[in-house]
Design an enzyme around this catalytic site. Structure first.
Site: not given
Ligand code: AG3
Length: 282
Positions: A29, A84, A153, A155
């Site tokens: 990515q 992260d 967790d 994306t």
């Molecule tokens: N994970 C979920 C992020 C989703 C955000 N979506 C968006 N911006 N369209 C976050 C990871 C944090 N540790």
């Protein structure tokens, strides 16, 4: 300069950028770290905001402390995604946790977080933490009866994370958990991703004896209202164990825990539709 995430085809979130700190294409990515005026340093993957140093605490605390305080004696935890380190940081606040395994597909995300987001990634160096750069889907299918809690967790359900929203994956997660284990997954926004919430709730509800959805406000995510879904083999988050409450947290309290499970009518409807669907199509 402004950064805009096109959250839907007709909705965007714009933040004024002080400086682009990092920008690179990894194997999986596009990774960027931007310093924004409103929320400070921000991690962006494929143009989508993942976390900012100002609002990350809500997401990381709610995805971690709700399961940690539902399970009365969680020791071995698996985090899938979360490169992260924000979830790992929250888990490391518990002295009784003996092992945290972070399985992140993209090592460059971990490196960018270590370099530019030290306040989020700091616990990756905790001796109880093992970072494995590998595919979470394959990893989950290779382990059995191993974890008290699994936290997903991820994306958005596109690109590398797509398979993390599929039924087969949740069956593997069920098997990877110990007999009284539980899972929490981030499940997107009830305004923007209603059908995804419905679908994932159906899977989890059909696989786990206990299934509940809870909500938290995350200002930088689409619509600002975010959902998490818990599947549990035994413990209910509605009667949590009265166990250790870590110091240094900024959002989670025992009252917030309960109130996050009080669902507005439109979200309840989304879920009752989910259980009707279980008997019908597919
Ligand atoms: N994970 C979920 C992020 C989703 C955000 N979506 C968006 N911006 N369209 C976050 C990871 C944090 N540790």
């Amino acid at each position: 300069m402004w950064f805009t995430e096109r959250q839907t085809t007709s909705l965007g979130l714009s933040l004024k950028v002080r400086e682009t700190l990092y920008r690179a294409r990894s194997e999986y990515q596009e990774i960027a770290v931007l310093d924004t005026e409103q929320y400070g340093r921000m991690l962006v993957l494929d143009g989508m905001v993942q976390t900012t140093v100002s609002d990350e605490f809500v997401y990381h605390e709610m995805i971690s402390h709700v399961p940690m305080r539902t399970h009365p004696h969680a020791q071995d935890i698996l985090v899938i995604g979360g490169g992260d380190g924000g979830v790992v940081r929250e888990l490391c606040r518990y002295p009784n946790v003996t092992s945290v395994t972070l399985v992140e597909i993209d090592g460059d995300v971990v490196e960018a977080a270590r370099r530019f987001l030290p306040e989020i990634s700091l616990a990756l160096d905790d001796p109880r933490v093992e970072v494995r750069i590998t595919d979470g889907i394959k990893f989950a299918s290779s382990v059995e009866d191993s974890y008290d809690i699994i936290i997903i967790d991820s994306t958005e359900p596109m690109g590398p994370a797509e398979g993390l929203f599929n039924e087969g994956f949740y069956r593997d997660i069920f098997n990877a958990l110990k007999t009284d284990g539980l899972v929490v997954a981030q499940t997107e926004s009830p305004f923007v991703n209603a059908s995804l919430i419905n679908r994932v709730f159906r899977f989890i509800n059909s696989i786990f004896p206990v299934c509940h959805l809870y909500l938290a406000p995350i200002p930088t995510y689409p619509s600002g209202l975010w959902s998490f879904t818990m599947g549990s083999k035994h413990y209910s988050p509605l009667s949590p164990a009265k166990n250790f409450l870590p110091k240094g947290i900024k959002y989670y309290t025992p009252d917030v825990h309960f109130s996050s499970f009080s669902l507005p009518v439109f979200v309840q409807e989304l879920l009752s539709h989910a259980s009707e669907n279980t008997e019908g199509e597919d």
